[in-house]
Design a protein around this motif. Sequence first.
Motif, mmCIF file in Angstrom:
data_model
loop_
_atom_site.group_PDB
_atom_site.id
_atom_site.type_symbol
_atom_site.label_atom_id
_atom_site.label_comp_id
_atom_site.label_asym_id
_atom_site.label_seq_id
_atom_site.Cartn_x
_atom_site.Cartn_y
_atom_site.Cartn_z
ATOM 1 N N TYR A 158 0.890 -1.077 -0.038
ATOM 2 C CA TYR A 158 -0.007 0.012 0.109
ATOM 3 C C TYR A 158 0.863 1.216 0.048
ATOM 4 N N GLY A 159 2.020 1.226 0.280
ATOM 5 C CA GLY A 159 3.042 2.241 0.589
ATOM 6 C C GLY A 159 3.768 2.200 2.058
ATOM 7 N N ILE A 160 4.026 3.256 2.343
ATOM 8 C CA ILE A 160 4.689 3.407 3.788
ATOM 9 C C ILE A 160 3.513 3.526 4.968
ATOM 10 N N ILE A 161 3.265 2.592 5.669
ATOM 11 C CA ILE A 161 2.240 2.834 6.764
ATOM 12 C C ILE A 161 2.944 3.427 7.961
ATOM 13 N N CYS A 162 2.286 4.112 8.962
ATOM 14 C CA CYS A 162 2.846 4.600 10.148
ATOM 15 C C CYS A 162 2.152 4.282 11.329
ATOM 16 N N LEU A 163 2.906 4.103 12.173
ATOM 17 C CA LEU A 163 2.171 4.124 13.849
ATOM 18 C C LEU A 163 2.694 5.075 14.466
ATOM 19 N N ASP A 164 1.763 6.107 14.502
ATOM 20 C CA ASP A 164 2.516 7.250 15.443
ATOM 21 C C ASP A 164 2.956 7.072 16.786
ATOM 22 N N ALA A 165 3.902 7.845 17.077
ATOM 23 C CA ALA A 165 4.681 8.042 18.524
ATOM 24 C C ALA A 165 3.411 8.446 19.551
ATOM 25 N N GLY A 166 3.238 7.784 20.539
ATOM 26 C CA GLY A 166 2.166 7.923 21.534
ATOM 27 C C GLY A 166 0.885 7.511 21.256
ATOM 28 N N ARG A 167 0.714 6.790 19.939
ATOM 29 C CA ARG A 167 -0.763 6.362 20.012
ATOM 30 C C ARG A 167 -0.879 5.039 20.622
ATOM 31 N N ILE A 168 -1.987 5.158 21.432
ATOM 32 C CA ILE A 168 -2.240 3.939 22.207
ATOM 33 C C ILE A 168 -2.927 2.775 21.539
ATOM 34 N N VAL A 169 -2.288 1.498 21.829
ATOM 35 C CA VAL A 169 -2.780 0.424 21.148
ATOM 36 C C VAL A 169 -2.870 -0.860 22.166
ATOM 37 N N ASN A 170 -3.512 -1.641 21.926
ATOM 38 C CA ASN A 170 -3.501 -2.697 22.902
ATOM 39 C C ASN A 170 -2.688 -3.941 22.951
ATOM 40 N N GLY A 171 -1.944 -3.995 21.815
ATOM 41 C CA GLY A 171 -1.024 -5.191 21.282
ATOM 42 C C GLY A 171 -1.909 -6.404 20.906
ATOM 43 N N ALA A 172 -1.050 -7.351 20.921
ATOM 44 C CA ALA A 172 -2.004 -8.677 20.647
ATOM 45 C C ALA A 172 -2.819 -9.163 21.529
ATOM 46 N N SER A 173 -4.049 -9.459 21.038
ATOM 47 C CA SER A 173 -5.264 -9.784 21.952
ATOM 48 C C SER A 173 -5.195 -11.229 21.929
ATOM 49 N N LYS A 198 1.384 -12.924 25.480
ATOM 50 C CA LYS A 198 0.775 -11.919 24.985
ATOM 51 C C LYS A 198 1.748 -10.772 24.405
ATOM 52 N N SER A 199 2.840 -10.936 24.451
ATOM 53 C CA SER A 199 4.047 -10.235 23.822
ATOM 54 C C SER A 199 5.089 -10.987 23.382
ATOM 55 N N GLY A 200 5.604 -10.540 22.133
ATOM 56 C CA GLY A 200 6.653 -11.140 21.376
ATOM 57 C C GLY A 200 7.233 -10.272 20.042
ATOM 58 N N LYS A 201 7.655 -11.159 19.095
ATOM 59 C CA LYS A 201 8.141 -10.266 17.960
ATOM 60 C C LYS A 201 7.299 -9.710 17.331
ATOM 61 N N TYR A 202 5.997 -10.133 17.328
ATOM 62 C CA TYR A 202 4.626 -9.421 16.900
ATOM 63 C C TYR A 202 4.015 -8.235 17.517
ATOM 64 N N ASN A 203 4.604 -7.616 18.594
ATOM 65 C CA ASN A 203 3.998 -6.621 19.466
ATOM 66 C C ASN A 203 3.897 -5.496 18.126
ATOM 67 N N ARG A 204 4.988 -5.167 17.675
ATOM 68 C CA ARG A 204 5.009 -3.803 16.618
ATOM 69 C C ARG A 204 3.841 -3.986 15.453
ATOM 70 N N CYS A 205 3.939 -5.177 15.020
ATOM 71 C CA CYS A 205 2.881 -5.724 14.145
ATOM 72 C C CYS A 205 1.395 -5.598 14.597
ATOM 73 N N ALA A 206 1.309 -6.185 15.856
ATOM 74 C CA ALA A 206 0.013 -5.893 16.288
ATOM 75 C C ALA A 206 -0.517 -4.416 16.689
ATOM 76 N N GLY A 207 0.358 -3.356 16.660
ATOM 77 C CA GLY A 207 0.116 -2.287 16.902
ATOM 78 C C GLY A 207 -0.182 -1.461 15.635
ATOM 79 N N PHE A 208 0.349 -1.922 14.442
ATOM 80 C CA PHE A 208 -0.147 -1.579 13.138
ATOM 81 C C PHE A 208 -1.526 -2.120 12.942
ATOM 82 N N HIS A 209 -1.739 -3.415 13.439
ATOM 83 C CA HIS A 209 -3.237 -4.011 13.310
ATOM 84 C C HIS A 209 -4.243 -3.268 14.072
ATOM 85 N N ASP A 210 -3.781 -2.888 15.226
ATOM 86 C CA ASP A 210 -4.788 -2.167 16.058
ATOM 87 C C ASP A 210 -5.112 -0.874 15.347
#
Length: 160
Positions: free
Chosen positions: A49-64, A75-87
């Motif tokens: 899609y292009g460059i997606i961004c997860l803004d600093a300070g944006r609250i996410v709940n991570g992997a549910s 609940k946390s692992g290598k996928y944390n930041r991926c889960a942030g984009f997903h959130d």
Amino acid sequence: MTLNLTIEQYNEIMALPDWTIWNDPANHDCENKNYDNYYLETIYAKTPYGIICLDAGRIVNGASIPYLIQWLIPKSGKYNRCAGFHDVGYEDGGFWIITLDSEGRLIRVFIKLKQQEVDYAYLKLMQGRGVSKWNRNIQYRGLRVGGWYQWNKYRKLNLK
């Protein structure tokens, strides 16, 4: 949101393979008192899609991860930041993309996506981060089975 990205950085990210997180911060995820996650700096990922961004300070709940299987998938692992984009994809109904306007300036545009596209992005970002195949497939299948509930909840909130 202010763009803290230079044209040189934009070009560097665009040269990466799809589904790569560019600036994986050295600092760990931060948690507030409600155990929500946030990041101290904006995180960027190269996608089709292009460059997606997860803004600093944006609250996410991570992997549910459901409590009953957290012994298998923490609940946390290598996928944390991926889960942030997903959130962010679930909450907003798509992704914020950084692109160039007709005059070569960096701009942010929103692309609306379907739930299955956001789930697929999570799967591919996990693959790009080196999450094991069995782990990412279990999480992806779980989203495809039960993610509709959270997706629809956010769509109703966005209508208000």
